[in-house]
Design a protein around this motif. Structure first.
Motif, PDB file in Angstrom:
ATOM      1  N   LEU A   1       0.834  -1.204   0.000  1.00 26.39           N
ATOM      2  CA  LEU A   1       0.000   0.000   0.000  1.00 26.39           C
ATOM      3  C   LEU A   1       0.870   1.256   0.000  1.00 26.39           C
ATOM      4  O   LEU A   1       0.625   2.200  -0.765  1.00 26.39           O
ATOM      5  N   PHE A   2       1.885   1.278   0.827  1.00 22.10           N
ATOM      6  CA  PHE A   2       2.814   2.412   0.865  1.00 22.10           C
ATOM      7  C   PHE A   2       3.493   2.576  -0.491  1.00 22.10           C
ATOM      8  O   PHE A   2       3.682   3.700  -0.977  1.00 22.10           O
ATOM      9  N   GLY A   3       3.839   1.465  -1.129  1.00 23.22           N
ATOM     10  CA  GLY A   3       4.441   1.505  -2.460  1.00 23.22           C
ATOM     11  C   GLY A   3       3.517   2.106  -3.492  1.00 23.22           C
ATOM     12  O   GLY A   3       3.935   2.909  -4.324  1.00 23.22           O
ATOM     13  N   TRP A   4       2.221   1.724  -3.442  1.00 25.18           N
ATOM     14  CA  TRP A   4       1.253   2.302  -4.378  1.00 25.18           C
ATOM     15  C   TRP A   4       1.142   3.813  -4.194  1.00 25.18           C
ATOM     16  O   TRP A   4       1.060   4.558  -5.169  1.00 25.18           O
ATOM     17  N   ILE A   5       1.147   4.262  -2.951  1.00 25.14           N
ATOM     18  CA  ILE A   5       1.054   5.703  -2.681  1.00 25.14           C
ATOM     19  C   ILE A   5       2.273   6.422  -3.255  1.00 25.14           C
ATOM     20  O   ILE A   5       2.143   7.434  -3.954  1.00 25.14           O
TER      21      ILE A   5
ATOM     22  N   GLU B   1      14.475  14.628  -9.675  1.00 26.97           N
ATOM     23  CA  GLU B   1      15.099  13.558  -8.892  1.00 26.97           C
ATOM     24  C   GLU B   1      14.121  13.001  -7.858  1.00 26.97           C
ATOM     25  O   GLU B   1      14.055  11.791  -7.637  1.00 26.97           O
ATOM     26  N   VAL B   2      13.342  13.890  -7.230  1.00 25.62           N
ATOM     27  CA  VAL B   2      12.344  13.444  -6.248  1.00 25.62           C
ATOM     28  C   VAL B   2      11.298  12.560  -6.919  1.00 25.62           C
ATOM     29  O   VAL B   2      10.942  11.495  -6.398  1.00 25.62           O
ATOM     30  N   ALA B   3      10.810  12.979  -8.090  1.00 26.87           N
ATOM     31  CA  ALA B   3       9.821  12.172  -8.816  1.00 26.87           C
ATOM     32  C   ALA B   3      10.396  10.804  -9.172  1.00 26.87           C
ATOM     33  O   ALA B   3       9.734   9.776  -8.991  1.00 26.87           O
ATOM     34  N   SER B   4      11.632  10.773  -9.648  1.00 23.82           N
ATOM     35  CA  SER B   4      12.265   9.507 -10.018  1.00 23.82           C
ATOM     36  C   SER B   4      12.437   8.589  -8.811  1.00 23.82           C
ATOM     37  O   SER B   4      12.167   7.386  -8.890  1.00 23.82           O
ATOM     38  N   ILE B   5      12.861   9.152  -7.695  1.00 23.46           N
ATOM     39  CA  ILE B   5      13.053   8.354  -6.480  1.00 23.46           C
ATOM     40  C   ILE B   5      11.724   7.783  -6.000  1.00 23.46           C
ATOM     41  O   ILE B   5      11.635   6.608  -5.624  1.00 23.46           O
ATOM     42  N   LEU B   6      10.666   8.598  -6.026  1.00 25.13           N
ATOM     43  CA  LEU B   6       9.348   8.113  -5.610  1.00 25.13           C
ATOM     44  C   LEU B   6       8.858   6.987  -6.518  1.00 25.13           C
ATOM     45  O   LEU B   6       8.326   5.977  -6.041  1.00 25.13           O
ATOM     46  N   ILE B   7       9.050   7.139  -7.825  1.00 27.15           N
ATOM     47  CA  ILE B   7       8.622   6.105  -8.764  1.00 27.15           C
ATOM     48  C   ILE B   7       9.413   4.818  -8.555  1.00 27.15           C
ATOM     49  O   ILE B   7       8.838   3.724  -8.517  1.00 27.15           O
ATOM     50  N   ILE B   8      10.709   4.928  -8.393  1.00 25.09           N
ATOM     51  CA  ILE B   8      11.543   3.737  -8.234  1.00 25.09           C
ATOM     52  C   ILE B   8      11.224   3.015  -6.928  1.00 25.09           C
ATOM     53  O   ILE B   8      10.978   1.800  -6.915  1.00 25.09           O
ATOM     54  N   ILE B   9      11.211   3.738  -5.818  1.00 22.67           N
ATOM     55  CA  ILE B   9      10.942   3.091  -4.529  1.00 22.67           C
ATOM     56  C   ILE B   9       9.523   2.536  -4.496  1.00 22.67           C
ATOM     57  O   ILE B   9       9.298   1.396  -4.070  1.00 22.67           O
ATOM     58  N   GLY B  10       8.547   3.322  -4.970  1.00 21.20           N
ATOM     59  CA  GLY B  10       7.170   2.840  -5.008  1.00 21.20           C
ATOM     60  C   GLY B  10       7.011   1.619  -5.894  1.00 21.20           C
ATOM     61  O   GLY B  10       6.354   0.642  -5.521  1.00 21.20           O
ATOM     62  N   GLY B  11       7.623   1.644  -7.076  1.00 20.20           N
ATOM     63  CA  GLY B  11       7.532   0.501  -7.983  1.00 20.20           C
ATOM     64  C   GLY B  11       8.170  -0.750  -7.421  1.00 20.20           C
ATOM     65  O   GLY B  11       7.633  -1.852  -7.551  1.00 20.20           O
TER      66      GLY B  11
ATOM     67  N   THR C   1       2.514 -11.285  -1.652  1.00 17.43           N
ATOM     68  CA  THR C   1       1.061 -11.303  -1.699  1.00 17.43           C
ATOM     69  C   THR C   1       0.575 -11.932  -0.395  1.00 17.43           C
ATOM     70  O   THR C   1       1.360 -12.491   0.370  1.00 17.43           O
ATOM     71  N   LYS C   2      -0.733 -11.861  -0.137  1.00 20.77           N
ATOM     72  CA  LYS C   2      -1.255 -12.421   1.114  1.00 20.77           C
ATOM     73  C   LYS C   2      -1.046 -13.925   1.196  1.00 20.77           C
ATOM     74  O   LYS C   2      -0.817 -14.473   2.257  1.00 20.77           O
TER      75      LYS C   2
ATOM     76  N   LEU D   1       8.555  -1.458  -4.201  1.00 19.64           N
ATOM     77  CA  LEU D   1       7.712  -1.936  -3.106  1.00 19.64           C
ATOM     78  C   LEU D   1       6.453  -2.631  -3.624  1.00 19.64           C
ATOM     79  O   LEU D   1       6.042  -3.662  -3.089  1.00 19.64           O
ATOM     80  N   VAL D   2       5.834  -2.083  -4.665  1.00 23.32           N
ATOM     81  CA  VAL D   2       4.631  -2.705  -5.231  1.00 23.32           C
ATOM     82  C   VAL D   2       4.983  -4.030  -5.891  1.00 23.32           C
ATOM     83  O   VAL D   2       4.308  -5.043  -5.688  1.00 23.32           O
TER      84      VAL D   2
END
Length: 160
Positions: free
Chosen positions: A13-17, A70-80, A88-89, A82-83
């Protein structure tokens, strides 16, 4: 089944955000020629803008830079990451197989697109293709992995 190198389920969920915020910020930056957010910060570049690798005064000295891209790239990489790489459950051998096949498939597609870009795209548009290509392995993997999970769950419900 013991899964190594996967994050706990709660990280998804944190990754999706992070991924969605990064994609939104990145889209705003690309639509407005990277000038929409002006977050100037002093940075310490390994390679300066008008220098070679560690060779002139521009390298290894503090300089001011807009870090919104750079912030956008870091968010996309870390979020991707994590997702894509959160458990899975119900993590089992079948899901592990889908995950591995999706990753291999995404790598093949990514390099096929890159190969076509090398042959067909030139100058500054090629640089834009390279920027997008940094993220395509993650995007293709996430889309294919979740599509295959959806497809397998749908097929299981038909069998019941």
């Amino acid at each position: 089944m013991k899964t190594r190198f996967l994050f706990p389920t709660r990280f998804k969920l944190f990754g999706w955000i992070l991924l969605l915020v990064g994609l939104g910020l990145g889209a705003l930056l690309m639509m407005n020629d990277l000038d929409y957010f002006n977050w100037k910060v002093n940075v310490f570049p390994l390679i300066g803008e008008e220098s070679g690798f560690l060779t002139s005064n521009e390298s290894l000295t503090w300089s001011e830079n807009n870090v919104s891209d750079e912030v956008a790239s870091i968010l996309i990489i870390i979020g991707g990451v994590l997702v894509g790489f959160s458990k899975t459950k119900e993590e089992d051998e079948f899901i592990y197989k889908i995950r591995m096949e999706s990753l291999i498939w995404a790598t093949y597609v990514n390099y096929a697109v890159l190969l076509l870009a090398v042959l067909l795209v030139f100058d500054m548009p090629f640089f834009s293709v390279l920027i997008y290509n940094m993220f395509t392995v993650l995007f293709i993997f996430i889309v294919r992995f979740h599509f295959m999970l959806y497809k397998s769950k749908k097929q299981l419900s038909y069998e019941e």
